[in-house]
Design an enzyme around this catalytic site. Sequence first.
Site, PDB file in Angstrom:
ATOM      1  N   CYS A   1       0.824  -1.225   0.000  1.00 47.55           N
ATOM      2  CA  CYS A   1       0.000   0.000   0.000  1.00 47.55           C
ATOM      3  C   CYS A   1       0.855   1.270   0.000  1.00 47.55           C
ATOM      4  CB  CYS A   1      -0.923  -0.001   1.210  1.00 47.55           C
ATOM      5  SG  CYS A   1      -1.944  -1.476   1.261  1.00 47.55           S
TER       6      CYS A   1
ATOM      7  N   HIS B   1      -4.092   6.776   1.502  1.00 56.99           N
ATOM      8  CA  HIS B   1      -4.318   5.429   0.975  1.00 56.99           C
ATOM      9  C   HIS B   1      -5.729   4.992   1.372  1.00 56.99           C
ATOM     10  CE1 HIS B   1      -4.140   1.222   0.287  1.00 56.99           C
ATOM     11  NE2 HIS B   1      -4.079   0.908   1.562  1.00 56.99           N
TER      12      HIS B   1
ATOM     13  N   ASN C   1     -10.125  -1.459  -1.776  1.00 62.53           N
ATOM     14  CA  ASN C   1      -8.698  -1.182  -1.576  1.00 62.53           C
ATOM     15  C   ASN C   1      -7.932  -1.684  -2.798  1.00 62.53           C
ATOM     16  OD1 ASN C   1      -6.009  -1.234  -0.799  1.00 62.53           O
ATOM     17  ND2 ASN C   1      -6.426  -2.002   1.261  1.00 62.53           N
TER      18      ASN C   1
HETATM   19  N1  ACO Z   1     -18.723 -10.655   6.579  1.00 60.51           N
HETATM   20  C1  ACO Z   1     -19.364 -10.960   7.713  1.00 60.51           C
HETATM   21  N2  ACO Z   1     -18.738 -11.301   8.847  1.00 60.51           N
HETATM   22  C2  ACO Z   1     -17.397 -11.292   8.838  1.00 60.51           C
HETATM   23  C3  ACO Z   1     -16.663 -10.979   7.698  1.00 60.51           C
HETATM   24  C4  ACO Z   1     -17.368 -10.640   6.529  1.00 60.51           C
HETATM   25  N3  ACO Z   1     -16.759 -10.318   5.384  1.00 60.51           N
HETATM   26  N4  ACO Z   1     -15.361 -11.060   7.988  1.00 60.51           N
HETATM   27  C5  ACO Z   1     -15.265 -11.401   9.272  1.00 60.51           C
HETATM   28  N5  ACO Z   1     -16.493 -11.555   9.785  1.00 60.51           N
HETATM   29  C6  ACO Z   1     -16.890 -11.925  11.115  1.00 60.51           C
HETATM   30  C7  ACO Z   1     -15.796 -12.614  11.874  1.00 60.51           C
HETATM   31  O1  ACO Z   1     -15.786 -13.986  11.583  1.00 60.51           O
HETATM   32  C8  ACO Z   1     -16.159 -12.331  13.307  1.00 60.51           C
HETATM   33  O2  ACO Z   1     -17.146 -13.214  13.702  1.00 60.51           O
HETATM   34  P1  ACO Z   1     -17.213 -13.775  15.228  1.00 60.51           P
HETATM   35  O3  ACO Z   1     -17.404 -12.566  16.077  1.00 60.51           O
HETATM   36  O4  ACO Z   1     -18.382 -14.681  15.186  1.00 60.51           O
HETATM   37  O5  ACO Z   1     -15.902 -14.445  15.450  1.00 60.51           O
HETATM   38  C9  ACO Z   1     -16.799 -10.953  13.246  1.00 60.51           C
HETATM   39  O6  ACO Z   1     -17.153 -10.747  11.866  1.00 60.51           O
HETATM   40  C10 ACO Z   1     -15.902  -9.843  13.691  1.00 60.51           C
HETATM   41  O7  ACO Z   1     -14.654 -10.029  13.101  1.00 60.51           O
HETATM   42  P2  ACO Z   1     -13.492  -9.059  13.418  1.00 60.51           P
HETATM   43  O8  ACO Z   1     -12.284  -9.465  12.639  1.00 60.51           O
HETATM   44  O9  ACO Z   1     -13.366  -8.890  14.883  1.00 60.51           O
HETATM   45  O10 ACO Z   1     -14.080  -7.730  12.786  1.00 60.51           O
HETATM   46  P3  ACO Z   1     -13.585  -6.289  12.970  1.00 60.51           P
HETATM   47  O11 ACO Z   1     -14.632  -5.493  13.606  1.00 60.51           O
HETATM   48  O12 ACO Z   1     -12.197  -6.212  13.514  1.00 60.51           O
HETATM   49  O13 ACO Z   1     -13.513  -5.809  11.457  1.00 60.51           O
HETATM   50  C11 ACO Z   1     -11.943  -5.454   9.689  1.00 60.51           C
HETATM   51  C12 ACO Z   1     -12.668  -6.492  10.536  1.00 60.51           C
HETATM   52  C13 ACO Z   1     -12.944  -4.667   8.880  1.00 60.51           C
HETATM   53  C14 ACO Z   1     -10.989  -6.177   8.746  1.00 60.51           C
HETATM   54  C15 ACO Z   1     -11.178  -4.519  10.665  1.00 60.51           C
HETATM   55  O14 ACO Z   1     -10.357  -5.259  11.525  1.00 60.51           O
HETATM   56  C16 ACO Z   1     -10.372  -3.529   9.959  1.00 60.51           C
HETATM   57  O15 ACO Z   1     -10.883  -2.578   9.414  1.00 60.51           O
HETATM   58  N6  ACO Z   1      -9.025  -3.696   9.967  1.00 60.51           N
HETATM   59  C17 ACO Z   1      -8.156  -2.880   9.191  1.00 60.51           C
HETATM   60  C18 ACO Z   1      -7.657  -3.726   8.121  1.00 60.51           C
HETATM   61  C19 ACO Z   1      -7.725  -3.111   6.767  1.00 60.51           C
HETATM   62  O16 ACO Z   1      -8.358  -2.122   6.503  1.00 60.51           O
HETATM   63  N7  ACO Z   1      -7.019  -3.766   5.891  1.00 60.51           N
HETATM   64  C20 ACO Z   1      -6.964  -3.333   4.547  1.00 60.51           C
HETATM   65  C21 ACO Z   1      -5.778  -3.893   3.910  1.00 60.51           C
HETATM   66  S1  ACO Z   1      -4.352  -3.350   4.668  1.00 60.51           S
HETATM   67  C22 ACO Z   1      -4.071  -1.836   4.186  1.00 60.51           C
HETATM   68  O17 ACO Z   1      -4.361  -1.444   3.090  1.00 60.51           O
HETATM   69  C23 ACO Z   1      -3.483  -0.945   5.209  1.00 60.51           C
END
Ligand code: ACO
Length: 333
Positions: free
Chosen positions: A115, A260, A290
Amino acid sequence: MEKRATIVGSGHYLPPKVVTNNDLAAMFPTSDEWITQRTGIRERRFIEESPTGASDLALPAAKMAIEQAGRDIKDVDAIIFATLSPDINFPGSGCFLGHKLGLPGVPALDIRNQCSGFIYGLSVADAWIRSGMYRNVLVCGAEVHSTGLDFSERGRDVAVLFGDGAGVALVGEATGDSKGICALELHADGSGAEDLCLLAPMSRNIPRLTQEMFDEGLHYPRMNGRQVFRWATQKMPEVAMSVLAKAGLTIDDIDLFVPHQANMRINQMVAGKLGIADEKVVHNIQRYGNTTAATIPIGISESWREGKLGPGSKVLTVAFGAGFTWAGGVIEF
Ligand code: ACO
């Protein structure tokens, strides 16, 4: 007088196929509500036919950048290509792009900074131009993610985030009063390398790919989302403030902020920490997801065409991504 470099033209290309959150929800358990609330993403673009590599997406974007700059393809004297999804494992996509542009002999450098790749690439182009080594450097960011995502429940946390696309900047010498690229700052910390990575095939293993790795899905990207969120919301504001200080500017001097596009919530938090008004912040993650190395040059190219930036505009850009790597830049157009 000391040479200065700047972005003299920009271009972008997104493949036409739109994939909505509901389209993904038809493939694995997720929902438009879950994706929109956590990421801001509503739809993304995917390539439709093989072979379509990152270099194919970068080709129209490069031509657009060259045309906007009023240059000819033959004026390009170096190519920098940032991607984590090169056309094939090697050689790099820059070689493919140079060939497609009809530029035999022109050097091509692929960089692997995910990124942050576009800003890393910009720093190389800036140094080349200021040293007089090259005059017109294409800095490309392009990704084809859609062929490498796990569209099953196992991979849904990552699969909903990414889209395909390309953005290109033509970097040349700044003329007139424009300061051009005022400051750039680059960072990396490999302690987070395995929090966001794609492990297999891995050359550190004998053999590189086993049936077990395949069954475990190690050929798909994996991410510790919470860790990435924490790091991104800390490092992006830090590098923004630091690079602004290097440029001798404050946040109030900035006309446009091009972060980004990893996640709308990350960008809102970063903009909030910086105290920059939302109307100055570029968001296109709703439409494209992304696109990794491509998000910043797409944001610059769209903003330029929409009249949000023009001669004299001061632009702040920051990125955070796998590595971990992060970077920032200030450019006066
Ligand atoms: N749809 C539905 N449910 C989902 C999905 C999905 N696509 N993905 C995960 N879940 C579920 C999980 O299984 C989990 O279920 P559980 O509670 O029964 O175990 C629940 O949703 C919560 O999962 P978490 O991983 O805790 O969700 P969180 O609130 O942390 O959100 C996310 C996940 C959106 C990825 C968040 O952590 C985030 O925004 N992280 C930043 C990462 C990012 O933006 N990466 C981009 C690439 S890196 C970059 O460019 C910098």
